[in-house]
Design a protein around this motif. Structure first.
Motif, PDB file in Angstrom:
ATOM      1  N   SER A  16      35.829  26.586  78.579  1.00  0.00           N
ATOM      2  CA  SER A  16      35.111  25.786  79.579  1.00  0.00           C
ATOM      3  C   SER A  16      34.972  26.546  80.892  1.00  0.00           C
ATOM      4  CB  SER A  16      35.847  24.468  79.813  1.00  0.00           C
ATOM      5  OG  SER A  16      35.972  23.747  78.622  1.00  0.00           O
ATOM      6  N   PRO A  17      33.870  27.288  81.049  1.00  0.00           N
ATOM      7  CA  PRO A  17      33.639  27.945  82.336  1.00  0.00           C
ATOM      8  C   PRO A  17      33.106  26.937  83.349  1.00  0.00           C
ATOM      9  CG  PRO A  17      31.845  28.443  80.829  1.00  0.00           C
ATOM     10  CD  PRO A  17      32.841  27.609  80.069  1.00  0.00           C
ATOM     11  N   SER A  18      33.524  27.073  84.584  1.00  0.00           N
ATOM     12  CA  SER A  18      32.977  26.207  85.635  1.00  0.00           C
ATOM     13  C   SER A  18      32.687  27.046  86.862  1.00  0.00           C
ATOM     14  CB  SER A  18      33.944  25.074  85.970  1.00  0.00           C
ATOM     15  OG  SER A  18      35.155  25.575  86.465  1.00  0.00           O
ATOM     16  N   GLY A  19      31.599  26.715  87.531  1.00  0.00           N
ATOM     17  CA  GLY A  19      31.177  27.461  88.708  1.00  0.00           C
ATOM     18  C   GLY A  19      29.978  28.326  88.404  1.00  0.00           C
ATOM     19  N   GLU A  20      29.999  29.542  88.918  1.00  0.00           N
ATOM     20  CA  GLU A  20      28.873  30.468  88.785  1.00  0.00           C
ATOM     21  C   GLU A  20      29.291  31.695  87.984  1.00  0.00           C
ATOM     22  OE1 GLU A  20      27.366  31.374  92.667  1.00  0.00           O
ATOM     23  OE2 GLU A  20      27.140  29.262  93.194  1.00  0.00           O
ATOM     24  N   LEU A  21      28.553  31.969  86.928  1.00  0.00           N
ATOM     25  CA  LEU A  21      28.811  33.113  86.061  1.00  0.00           C
ATOM     26  C   LEU A  21      27.780  34.192  86.371  1.00  0.00           C
ATOM     27  CD1 LEU A  21      30.111  34.520  83.617  1.00  0.00           C
ATOM     28  CD2 LEU A  21      28.650  33.086  82.155  1.00  0.00           C
ATOM     29  N   ASP A  22      28.244  35.315  86.925  1.00  0.00           N
ATOM     30  CA  ASP A  22      27.319  36.390  87.272  1.00  0.00           C
ATOM     31  C   ASP A  22      27.995  37.749  87.085  1.00  0.00           C
ATOM     32  OD1 ASP A  22      28.931  36.859  89.568  1.00  0.00           O
ATOM     33  OD2 ASP A  22      27.670  35.564  90.798  1.00  0.00           O
ATOM     34  N   HIS A  23      27.311  38.804  87.488  1.00  0.00           N
ATOM     35  CA  HIS A  23      27.814  40.154  87.251  1.00  0.00           C
ATOM     36  C   HIS A  23      29.117  40.442  87.996  1.00  0.00           C
ATOM     37  CE1 HIS A  23      25.526  40.791  90.964  1.00  0.00           C
ATOM     38  NE2 HIS A  23      26.284  41.844  91.163  1.00  0.00           N
ATOM     39  N   HIS A  24      29.442  39.671  89.017  1.00  0.00           N
ATOM     40  CA  HIS A  24      30.684  39.887  89.750  1.00  0.00           C
ATOM     41  C   HIS A  24      31.906  39.374  89.000  1.00  0.00           C
ATOM     42  CE1 HIS A  24      28.736  41.294  93.359  1.00  0.00           C
ATOM     43  NE2 HIS A  24      27.938  40.239  93.353  1.00  0.00           N
ATOM     44  N   ASN A  25      31.728  38.376  88.153  1.00  0.00           N
ATOM     45  CA  ASN A  25      32.886  37.754  87.517  1.00  0.00           C
ATOM     46  C   ASN A  25      32.745  37.544  86.007  1.00  0.00           C
ATOM     47  OD1 ASN A  25      31.154  35.555  87.331  1.00  0.00           O
ATOM     48  ND2 ASN A  25      31.966  34.579  89.164  1.00  0.00           N
ATOM     49  N   ALA A  26      31.753  38.130  85.394  1.00  0.00           N
ATOM     50  CA  ALA A  26      31.521  37.934  83.961  1.00  0.00           C
ATOM     51  C   ALA A  26      32.708  38.393  83.119  1.00  0.00           C
ATOM     52  CB  ALA A  26      30.251  38.664  83.527  1.00  0.00           C
ATOM     53  N   ASP A  27      33.477  39.360  83.625  1.00  0.00           N
ATOM     54  CA  ASP A  27      34.636  39.827  82.867  1.00  0.00           C
ATOM     55  C   ASP A  27      35.681  38.738  82.687  1.00  0.00           C
ATOM     56  OD1 ASP A  27      33.684  42.345  82.301  1.00  0.00           O
ATOM     57  OD2 ASP A  27      34.630  43.283  84.048  1.00  0.00           O
ATOM     58  N   VAL A  28      35.736  37.774  83.600  1.00  0.00           N
ATOM     59  CA  VAL A  28      36.685  36.667  83.466  1.00  0.00           C
ATOM     60  C   VAL A  28      36.391  35.895  82.183  1.00  0.00           C
ATOM     61  CG1 VAL A  28      37.501  34.508  84.499  1.00  0.00           C
ATOM     62  CG2 VAL A  28      37.048  36.485  85.954  1.00  0.00           C
ATOM     63  N   LEU A  29      35.132  35.570  81.948  1.00  0.00           N
ATOM     64  CA  LEU A  29      34.748  34.872  80.727  1.00  0.00           C
ATOM     65  C   LEU A  29      34.898  35.789  79.516  1.00  0.00           C
ATOM     66  CD1 LEU A  29      33.687  32.396  79.276  1.00  0.00           C
ATOM     67  CD2 LEU A  29      31.353  33.179  79.801  1.00  0.00           C
ATOM     68  N   ARG A  30      34.456  37.038  79.639  1.00  0.00           N
ATOM     69  CA  ARG A  30      34.552  37.988  78.522  1.00  0.00           C
ATOM     70  C   ARG A  30      35.995  38.113  78.039  1.00  0.00           C
ATOM     71  NH1 ARG A  30      32.269  42.086  80.693  1.00  0.00           N
ATOM     72  NH2 ARG A  30      30.255  41.813  79.689  1.00  0.00           N
ATOM     73  N   LEU A  45      29.155  24.567  84.328  1.00  0.00           N
ATOM     74  CA  LEU A  45      28.626  25.887  84.665  1.00  0.00           C
ATOM     75  C   LEU A  45      27.326  25.692  85.439  1.00  0.00           C
ATOM     76  CD1 LEU A  45      29.125  28.926  84.327  1.00  0.00           C
ATOM     77  CD2 LEU A  45      27.735  28.808  82.255  1.00  0.00           C
ATOM     78  N   GLU A  46      27.344  26.061  86.719  1.00  0.00           N
ATOM     79  CA  GLU A  46      26.212  25.795  87.611  1.00  0.00           C
ATOM     80  C   GLU A  46      25.163  26.894  87.613  1.00  0.00           C
ATOM     81  OE1 GLU A  46      28.268  25.362  91.296  1.00  0.00           O
ATOM     82  OE2 GLU A  46      29.393  23.630  90.581  1.00  0.00           O
ATOM     83  N   PHE A  47      25.560  28.119  87.223  1.00  0.00           N
ATOM     84  CA  PHE A  47      24.650  29.265  87.279  1.00  0.00           C
ATOM     85  C   PHE A  47      25.089  30.280  86.242  1.00  0.00           C
ATOM     86  CE2 PHE A  47      23.688  33.555  88.810  1.00  0.00           C
ATOM     87  CZ  PHE A  47      22.319  33.465  89.003  1.00  0.00           C
ATOM     88  N   CYS A  48      24.118  30.946  85.637  1.00  0.00           N
ATOM     89  CA  CYS A  48      24.405  32.016  84.686  1.00  0.00           C
ATOM     90  C   CYS A  48      23.304  33.058  84.816  1.00  0.00           C
ATOM     91  CB  CYS A  48      24.459  31.462  83.268  1.00  0.00           C
ATOM     92  SG  CYS A  48      24.783  32.703  82.003  1.00  0.00           S
TER      93      CYS A  48
END
Length: 122
Positions: A28-42, A63-66
């Motif tokens: 369950s990702p929450s917030g904004e998923l972008d190139h700065h933090n994608a490794d957290v989900l990965r 998830l507000e943004f991807c």
């Protein structure tokens, strides 16, 4: 994280919670998923695979943004899960996130559900 895969990890604008539900890992990702933090989900998705979960349910309801980097993380997880005989199911995408999947055509390669119960019951 203690015991199984229950736990959270986060960085800046993204938090990722993971829990087990039967044979599935619910991510369950929450917030904004972008190139700065994608490794957290990965890292969380990779950990689920390492623990033997080939069926991943990604609850996108918070998830507000991807961006394209986040999309690539999910596509990569999908390939790994399918190679292990499973898949990645996406749940509850908000309109801005769903739009990214529609524009790129990625919505055609994922199983998309409106509700978590629906995805877990499949």
């Amino acid at each position: 994280m203690d015991g199984g895969i229950a736990g959270t990890a986060g960085h800046d604008r993204l938090q990722v919670a993971v829990r087990q539900h039967g044979e599935s890992a619910v991510v369950s990702p929450s917030g904004e998923l972008d190139h700065h933090n994608a490794d957290v989900l990965r890292e969380q998705l990779d950990r689920c695979s390492e623990l033997g979960y080939s069926r991943l349910v990604v609850d996108c309801s918070e998830l507000e943004f991807c961006d394209s980097t986040g999309l690539n993380v999910l596509l990569s997880a999908r390939l790994k899960a399918e190679a292990a005989g499973g898949g990645v199911h996406l749940v509850g995408m908000l309109p801005p996130v769903a739009r990214v999947f529609e524009i790129t055509g990625a919505d055609a390669v994922f199983t998309v559900h409106d509700a978590l119960d629906e995805a877990l019951g499949e």
